[in-house]
Design a protein around this motif. Sequence first.
Motif, PDB file in Angstrom:
ATOM      1  N   SER A  40       0.856  -1.182   0.000  1.00  0.00           N
ATOM      2  CA  SER A  40       0.000   0.000   0.000  1.00  0.00           C
ATOM      3  C   SER A  40       0.892   1.231   0.000  1.00  0.00           C
ATOM      4  O   SER A  40       1.565   1.532   0.995  1.00  0.00           O
ATOM      5  CB  SER A  40      -0.915  -0.010   1.229  1.00  0.00           C
ATOM      6  OG  SER A  40      -1.803   1.077   1.207  1.00  0.00           O
ATOM      7  N   GLU A  62      -1.114  -0.675  -4.255  1.00  0.00           N
ATOM      8  CA  GLU A  62      -2.429  -0.201  -3.843  1.00  0.00           C
ATOM      9  C   GLU A  62      -2.289   1.264  -3.443  1.00  0.00           C
ATOM     10  O   GLU A  62      -1.358   1.627  -2.718  1.00  0.00           O
ATOM     11  CB  GLU A  62      -2.946  -1.025  -2.669  1.00  0.00           C
ATOM     12  CG  GLU A  62      -4.357  -0.646  -2.245  1.00  0.00           C
ATOM     13  CD  GLU A  62      -4.851  -1.513  -1.110  1.00  0.00           C
ATOM     14  OE1 GLU A  62      -5.582  -2.476  -1.390  1.00  0.00           O
ATOM     15  OE2 GLU A  62      -4.485  -1.232   0.046  1.00  0.00           O
ATOM     16  N   HIS A 113      -7.941   2.135  -3.597  1.00  0.00           N
ATOM     17  CA  HIS A 113      -8.601   1.652  -2.392  1.00  0.00           C
ATOM     18  C   HIS A 113      -9.308   2.816  -1.720  1.00  0.00           C
ATOM     19  O   HIS A 113      -8.698   3.867  -1.485  1.00  0.00           O
ATOM     20  CB  HIS A 113      -7.550   1.057  -1.452  1.00  0.00           C
ATOM     21  CG  HIS A 113      -8.087   0.368  -0.251  1.00  0.00           C
ATOM     22  ND1 HIS A 113      -9.070  -0.602  -0.310  1.00  0.00           N
ATOM     23  CD2 HIS A 113      -7.754   0.477   1.073  1.00  0.00           C
ATOM     24  CE1 HIS A 113      -9.322  -1.055   0.903  1.00  0.00           C
ATOM     25  NE2 HIS A 113      -8.551  -0.412   1.761  1.00  0.00           N
ATOM     26  N   TRP A 116     -11.201  -1.768  -8.275  1.00  0.00           N
ATOM     27  CA  TRP A 116     -11.099  -0.860  -7.136  1.00  0.00           C
ATOM     28  C   TRP A 116     -11.710  -1.543  -5.924  1.00  0.00           C
ATOM     29  O   TRP A 116     -12.424  -2.550  -6.057  1.00  0.00           O
ATOM     30  CB  TRP A 116     -11.797   0.480  -7.409  1.00  0.00           C
ATOM     31  CG  TRP A 116     -13.264   0.401  -7.764  1.00  0.00           C
ATOM     32  CD1 TRP A 116     -13.798   0.185  -8.996  1.00  0.00           C
ATOM     33  CD2 TRP A 116     -14.374   0.553  -6.865  1.00  0.00           C
ATOM     34  NE1 TRP A 116     -15.174   0.185  -8.932  1.00  0.00           N
ATOM     35  CE2 TRP A 116     -15.556   0.420  -7.634  1.00  0.00           C
ATOM     36  CE3 TRP A 116     -14.493   0.807  -5.503  1.00  0.00           C
ATOM     37  CZ2 TRP A 116     -16.828   0.504  -7.080  1.00  0.00           C
ATOM     38  CZ3 TRP A 116     -15.761   0.893  -4.934  1.00  0.00           C
ATOM     39  CH2 TRP A 116     -16.913   0.747  -5.720  1.00  0.00           C
ATOM     40  N   SER A 117     -11.419  -1.022  -4.743  1.00  0.00           N
ATOM     41  CA  SER A 117     -11.903  -1.681  -3.528  1.00  0.00           C
ATOM     42  C   SER A 117     -12.413  -0.675  -2.507  1.00  0.00           C
ATOM     43  O   SER A 117     -12.018   0.488  -2.490  1.00  0.00           O
ATOM     44  CB  SER A 117     -10.794  -2.544  -2.903  1.00  0.00           C
ATOM     45  OG  SER A 117      -9.677  -1.752  -2.531  1.00  0.00           O
ATOM     46  N   GLU A 118     -13.284  -1.150  -1.667  1.00  0.00           N
ATOM     47  CA  GLU A 118     -13.809  -0.398  -0.518  1.00  0.00           C
ATOM     48  C   GLU A 118     -14.189  -1.391   0.576  1.00  0.00           C
ATOM     49  O   GLU A 118     -14.047  -2.600   0.410  1.00  0.00           O
ATOM     50  CB  GLU A 118     -15.009   0.465  -0.912  1.00  0.00           C
ATOM     51  CG  GLU A 118     -14.769   1.977  -0.819  1.00  0.00           C
ATOM     52  CD  GLU A 118     -14.601   2.544   0.589  1.00  0.00           C
ATOM     53  OE1 GLU A 118     -14.691   1.759   1.568  1.00  0.00           O
ATOM     54  OE2 GLU A 118     -14.412   3.754   0.729  1.00  0.00           O
ATOM     55  N   HIS A 119     -14.661  -0.857   1.684  1.00  0.00           N
ATOM     56  CA  HIS A 119     -14.929  -1.661   2.870  1.00  0.00           C
ATOM     57  C   HIS A 119     -16.413  -1.945   3.059  1.00  0.00           C
ATOM     58  O   HIS A 119     -17.262  -1.132   2.694  1.00  0.00           O
ATOM     59  CB  HIS A 119     -14.423  -0.925   4.117  1.00  0.00           C
ATOM     60  CG  HIS A 119     -12.963  -0.626   4.090  1.00  0.00           C
ATOM     61  ND1 HIS A 119     -12.456   0.483   3.444  1.00  0.00           N
ATOM     62  CD2 HIS A 119     -11.901  -1.292   4.611  1.00  0.00           C
ATOM     63  CE1 HIS A 119     -11.136   0.496   3.582  1.00  0.00           C
ATOM     64  NE2 HIS A 119     -10.778  -0.566   4.279  1.00  0.00           N
ATOM     65  N   GLU A 131     -13.998  -5.317   1.159  1.00  0.00           N
ATOM     66  CA  GLU A 131     -13.107  -5.758   2.242  1.00  0.00           C
ATOM     67  C   GLU A 131     -13.823  -5.909   3.574  1.00  0.00           C
ATOM     68  O   GLU A 131     -14.597  -5.042   3.987  1.00  0.00           O
ATOM     69  CB  GLU A 131     -11.967  -4.744   2.398  1.00  0.00           C
ATOM     70  CG  GLU A 131     -10.992  -5.106   3.513  1.00  0.00           C
ATOM     71  CD  GLU A 131      -9.914  -4.071   3.728  1.00  0.00           C
ATOM     72  OE1 GLU A 131      -9.141  -4.206   4.701  1.00  0.00           O
ATOM     73  OE2 GLU A 131      -9.838  -3.107   2.929  1.00  0.00           O
ATOM     74  N   LEU A 186     -12.086  -8.614  -1.121  1.00  0.00           N
ATOM     75  CA  LEU A 186     -10.738  -8.310  -0.665  1.00  0.00           C
ATOM     76  C   LEU A 186     -10.683  -8.839   0.762  1.00  0.00           C
ATOM     77  O   LEU A 186     -11.217  -8.214   1.678  1.00  0.00           O
ATOM     78  CB  LEU A 186     -10.467  -6.810  -0.710  1.00  0.00           C
ATOM     79  CG  LEU A 186      -9.019  -6.324  -0.528  1.00  0.00           C
ATOM     80  CD1 LEU A 186      -8.931  -4.808  -0.730  1.00  0.00           C
ATOM     81  CD2 LEU A 186      -8.406  -6.695   0.802  1.00  0.00           C
ATOM     82  N   HIS A 203      -5.127  -8.511   1.922  1.00  0.00           N
ATOM     83  CA  HIS A 203      -4.287  -7.599   2.693  1.00  0.00           C
ATOM     84  C   HIS A 203      -3.593  -8.408   3.783  1.00  0.00           C
ATOM     85  O   HIS A 203      -4.212  -9.279   4.410  1.00  0.00           O
ATOM     86  CB  HIS A 203      -5.114  -6.519   3.381  1.00  0.00           C
ATOM     87  CG  HIS A 203      -5.476  -5.376   2.495  1.00  0.00           C
ATOM     88  ND1 HIS A 203      -6.435  -4.440   2.849  1.00  0.00           N
ATOM     89  CD2 HIS A 203      -5.007  -4.978   1.294  1.00  0.00           C
ATOM     90  CE1 HIS A 203      -6.538  -3.533   1.892  1.00  0.00           C
ATOM     91  NE2 HIS A 203      -5.689  -3.837   0.938  1.00  0.00           N
ATOM     92  N   GLU A 259       0.318  -4.004   4.006  1.00  0.00           N
ATOM     93  CA  GLU A 259      -0.053  -2.684   4.509  1.00  0.00           C
ATOM     94  C   GLU A 259       0.854  -2.286   5.675  1.00  0.00           C
ATOM     95  O   GLU A 259       1.110  -3.090   6.570  1.00  0.00           O
ATOM     96  CB  GLU A 259      -1.498  -2.681   4.994  1.00  0.00           C
ATOM     97  CG  GLU A 259      -2.524  -2.881   3.897  1.00  0.00           C
ATOM     98  CD  GLU A 259      -3.928  -2.745   4.426  1.00  0.00           C
ATOM     99  OE1 GLU A 259      -4.631  -1.813   4.013  1.00  0.00           O
ATOM    100  OE2 GLU A 259      -4.318  -3.564   5.283  1.00  0.00           O
TER     101      GLU A 259
END
Length: 302
Positions: free
Chosen positions: A24, A44, A71, A103-106, A152, A183, A216, A258
């Motif tokens: 990251s 990332e 991210h 792309w990623s998110e939580h 994630e 993720l 991660h 990370e």
Amino acid sequence: MAIAAGAAAVAAAAVEGAARAGYSYRRAYAAQTYANRAHIDVLEIVADHFFAASSEGELDLLAEHFTLLPHGIDLSLGSAEGLNEPYLARFAQIVRRSRAPWWSEHVAFTRAGGISIGHLAPLPFTREALDVLVRNIERARSVIGDIPCVLENIAAPMILSGAEMDEPHFLCALVERTGCGLLLDVENLHANALNFGFDPERYLDALPQSAVVQLHVAGGEWNGATYVDSHARAVHEAVWELTERVCARFPVRAIVVERDEALPPFESLLGEIERARAITRVSRTPAATPARKSGSRFCPTL
């Protein structure tokens, strides 16, 4: 159908190519990152770090030299009030400009009542919360465009009462309804298992085999009786061991290390990236090989 068409498509893509390893991105490591391009497969980037117009040149240069994985940390996909539209518009610009495979998110919320609460908050694992997530993900996709999304799991400070399912089954339902991938933050899974006393193997057993796209890994620390996902330590041996088991089960496409605090010498970080890469070489799952389905919204390649 057992899994969403999008997740099936990403599984097919996963077994066609080798998984990648990276970290990251932190600006403190910029010079070392470019000097070690041959040892970093993916970067990332936290999209929010590039919102300023003055960062556009930096983003373009990174995209020329690396495969970028944007991210998000404040899209707040779990907000019942919907998404912050100006924020979403800027986020979408960063994703498109980065030329990303996904792309990623939580699976979380960070905004409520128009106020940013400053951290990732857990969702109740209910059908209503699932409906909110699905609605917000579809809205985000409509603005970002045809770039796949992976979602994630978070390190939760608490488990909310009133759950109608546990987290892995909630994620299964989310994959089924949206076609997104997952993720899987192995450190977050490790932290939650320690703090709430569950077996991470049973958690993994419940996930759809073809949906886990990215991992991660990070290091945390104990604060009294609570394990804190601080991202301030080297990856613990228990997390590496769990990562090996994850890679043996799922068609992982990328592992990202990370580190947010107490940044180590870059050589130490490179060592962790290489260890992640070595795991992907040894632990390639042969099981997840569903056919690519036409019309899928989720076909990333690296």
